[in-house]
Write an enzyme that holds these catalytic residues in place. Sequence first.
Site, PDB file in Angstrom:
ATOM      1  N   GLU A 297      -7.723  -5.217  -0.818  1.00  0.00           N
ATOM      2  CA  GLU A 297      -8.278  -5.913  -2.090  1.00  0.00           C
ATOM      3  C   GLU A 297      -8.025  -7.465  -1.708  1.00  0.00           C
ATOM      4  O   GLU A 297      -8.795  -8.233  -2.373  1.00  0.00           O
ATOM      5  CB  GLU A 297      -7.456  -5.610  -3.215  1.00  0.00           C
TER       6      GLU A 297
ATOM      7  N   HIS B 137       0.905  -1.358  -0.153  1.00  0.00           N
ATOM      8  CA  HIS B 137      -0.113  -0.017  -0.012  1.00  0.00           C
ATOM      9  C   HIS B 137       0.815   1.193  -0.015  1.00  0.00           C
ATOM     10  O   HIS B 137       2.039   1.144   0.611  1.00  0.00           O
ATOM     11  CB  HIS B 137      -0.830  -0.093   1.121  1.00  0.00           C
TER      12      HIS B 137
HETATM   13  C1  LIG Z   1      -0.428  -0.686  -4.102  1.00  0.00           C
HETATM   14  C2  LIG Z   1       0.843  -0.360  -4.710  1.00  0.00           C
HETATM   15  C3  LIG Z   1       0.584   0.262  -5.990  1.00  0.00           C
HETATM   16  C4  LIG Z   1       1.403   0.764  -3.735  1.00  0.00           C
HETATM   17  O1  LIG Z   1       2.721   1.095  -4.558  1.00  0.00           O
HETATM   18  P1  LIG Z   1       3.930   1.788  -3.887  1.00  0.00           P
HETATM   19  O2  LIG Z   1       3.538   2.227  -2.445  1.00  0.00           O
HETATM   20  O3  LIG Z   1       3.905   3.021  -4.816  1.00  0.00           O
HETATM   21  O4  LIG Z   1       5.263   0.870  -3.927  1.00  0.00           O
HETATM   22  P2  LIG Z   1       6.248   0.962  -4.923  1.00  0.00           P
HETATM   23  O5  LIG Z   1       5.503   0.673  -6.265  1.00  0.00           O
HETATM   24  O6  LIG Z   1       7.137   2.045  -4.847  1.00  0.00           O
HETATM   25  O7  LIG Z   1       6.901  -0.383  -4.598  1.00  0.00           O
HETATM   26  C5  LIG Z   1       7.800  -0.430  -3.658  1.00  0.00           C
HETATM   27  C6  LIG Z   1       8.692  -1.766  -3.598  1.00  0.00           C
HETATM   28  O8  LIG Z   1       7.939  -2.786  -3.271  1.00  0.00           O
HETATM   29  C7  LIG Z   1       7.555  -3.682  -4.075  1.00  0.00           C
HETATM   30  N1  LIG Z   1       6.274  -4.172  -4.151  1.00  0.00           N
HETATM   31  C8  LIG Z   1       5.136  -3.205  -3.746  1.00  0.00           C
HETATM   32  N2  LIG Z   1       3.970  -3.701  -3.818  1.00  0.00           N
HETATM   33  C9  LIG Z   1       4.419  -5.184  -4.138  1.00  0.00           C
HETATM   34  C10 LIG Z   1       3.379  -6.218  -4.378  1.00  0.00           C
HETATM   35  N3  LIG Z   1       2.140  -6.350  -4.178  1.00  0.00           N
HETATM   36  N4  LIG Z   1       4.088  -7.443  -4.714  1.00  0.00           N
HETATM   37  C11 LIG Z   1       5.590  -7.533  -4.951  1.00  0.00           C
HETATM   38  N5  LIG Z   1       6.138  -6.405  -4.764  1.00  0.00           N
HETATM   39  C12 LIG Z   1       5.483  -5.293  -4.496  1.00  0.00           C
HETATM   40  C13 LIG Z   1       7.910  -3.055  -5.396  1.00  0.00           C
HETATM   41  O9  LIG Z   1       8.225  -3.833  -6.503  1.00  0.00           O
HETATM   42  C14 LIG Z   1       9.032  -2.231  -5.076  1.00  0.00           C
HETATM   43  O10 LIG Z   1      10.224  -2.977  -5.014  1.00  0.00           O
HETATM   44  P3  LIG Z   1      11.639  -2.368  -5.355  1.00  0.00           P
HETATM   45  O11 LIG Z   1      12.057  -1.340  -4.477  1.00  0.00           O
HETATM   46  O12 LIG Z   1      12.534  -3.578  -5.247  1.00  0.00           O
HETATM   47  O13 LIG Z   1      11.601  -1.784  -6.556  1.00  0.00           O
HETATM   48  C15 LIG Z   1       1.507  -1.618  -4.763  1.00  0.00           C
HETATM   49  O14 LIG Z   1       1.921  -2.111  -3.433  1.00  0.00           O
HETATM   50  C16 LIG Z   1       1.215  -2.651  -5.560  1.00  0.00           C
HETATM   51  O15 LIG Z   1       0.977  -2.632  -7.113  1.00  0.00           O
HETATM   52  N6  LIG Z   1       0.149  -3.621  -5.125  1.00  0.00           N
HETATM   53  C17 LIG Z   1      -0.446  -4.646  -6.033  1.00  0.00           C
HETATM   54  C18 LIG Z   1      -1.724  -3.992  -6.523  1.00  0.00           C
HETATM   55  C19 LIG Z   1      -2.650  -3.910  -5.480  1.00  0.00           C
HETATM   56  O16 LIG Z   1      -2.754  -4.586  -4.636  1.00  0.00           O
HETATM   57  N7  LIG Z   1      -3.407  -2.847  -5.476  1.00  0.00           N
HETATM   58  C20 LIG Z   1      -4.423  -2.442  -4.700  1.00  0.00           C
HETATM   59  C21 LIG Z   1      -4.027  -1.193  -3.723  1.00  0.00           C
HETATM   60  S1  LIG Z   1      -5.539  -0.874  -2.406  1.00  0.00           S
END
Ligand SMILES: CC(C)(COP(=O)(O)OP(=O)(O)OC[C@H]1O[C@@H](n2cnc3c(N)ncnc32)[C@H](O)[C@@H]1OP(=O)(O)O)[C@@H](O)C(=O)NCCC(=O)NCCS
Length: 357
Positions: free
Chosen positions: A295, A242
Amino acid sequence: MRGSEGFYHYRQYSAVELAATRPLEDVWRLLIDGALPSTPAERAAFNDEVRPLRALPPILVSVLPAIASASEPMNGLRTALSLAAAERGCRPLYDLDHAARRADALLMAAVTPTILTALYRLRHDQQPVPPRDDLDYAANYLWMLTGKEPEPRHADAIKHYLISTIDHGFNASTFTARVIASTGADMGACVVGAIGALSGPLHGGAPSRALDLLDEIGSLDRARPVVTAKVVNGERIMGFGHAVYTTEDPRSAMLKEVAQSLGGPLVELATQVEQTVVAVLADLKPGRHLNANVEFYAGVVMSLCGVPPEMFTPTFASSRAIGWTANVIEQARDLKIIRPSARYVGPPPPQPVPPLL
Ligand SMILES: CC(C)(COP(=O)(O)OP(=O)(O)OC[C@H]1O[C@@H](n2cnc3c(N)ncnc32)[C@H](O)[C@@H]1OP(=O)(O)O)[C@@H](O)C(=O)NCCC(=O)NCCS
């Protein structure tokens, strides 16, 4: 929201407590009018105001089958709400007073579940089921979707989900709605833009993918290898991580309890898989604090209540429409355009324009 504490609130109240103790319409009133009803008469007055607004807008009766055959319910909602706003004659927020903006907000949020369930049914060769004024929001939602009066425990579980997803800070779709509102555009434009933002897999599109993951895993012994392979492959595990919460997402914790109260093999698998995924992510992505988000259990709860995966994101859109419209009203109080500046990173301008060939 307080991400490091795993806490979020609607105005001055814990959102999780509201979901557990109040009907959805009370929370709707809190967001739109600023206060929970303080008497049964106030509750009845709000219900009497919004329930008649659920009826399918007349312009949609004839065109909805065509929209349903061309698109999934989420995309169909975009088209249908745009028409509903046009039929209503939604005018720019810029030109409206608070009462007129509020009236547009209530209508847009009230018709959203009716449109979505009608689109779903038409797509599956079933006639839309009209809303029932004697049912509250959640029970009516399941009624319009399935054509059957839901079991009270299912209506209550869906109510928990719907309330918990009404609003959540400046998430992408709410921010989109606010950007559009800041231009003074009409309520329909704000909601339609927000629907587009919500439809992406990284925002509202995750719950059916999280359930697909549980399907793919199938049994607990497969959880670790399946999830590890995905993360090593650079894939994201849907339903985890998140942007704000660095600890457990309070919505996930609440929905997990709701799921456990419904019980069954899917819930058992989900709770065990959750622990495995958190452990794998802690190993492979150390320091990122990746836990289950709203989710992950949303898909489990909805599926146990008879909501098909195709309707997971649309169900999210139904409740979030209340949040979007409340945010739009707030944004419109101070119509200052949101206009970030961009940093250009190309060759230094101005360069001579090459001669025409
Ligand atoms: C929700 C989300 C978009 C938040 O993203 P964010 O806080 O911007 O996090 P980032 O995209 O900067 O990711 C940070 C790190 O964690 C990892 N990461 C984040 N969520 C991940 C996940 N669900 N699975 C695997 N790795 C994940 C990223 O690959 C990144 O790794 P790195 O530093 O090696 O590149 C992200 O966690 C995600 O894509 N989750 C899956 C989709 C989801 O469940 N969406 C519903 C949200 S309520």
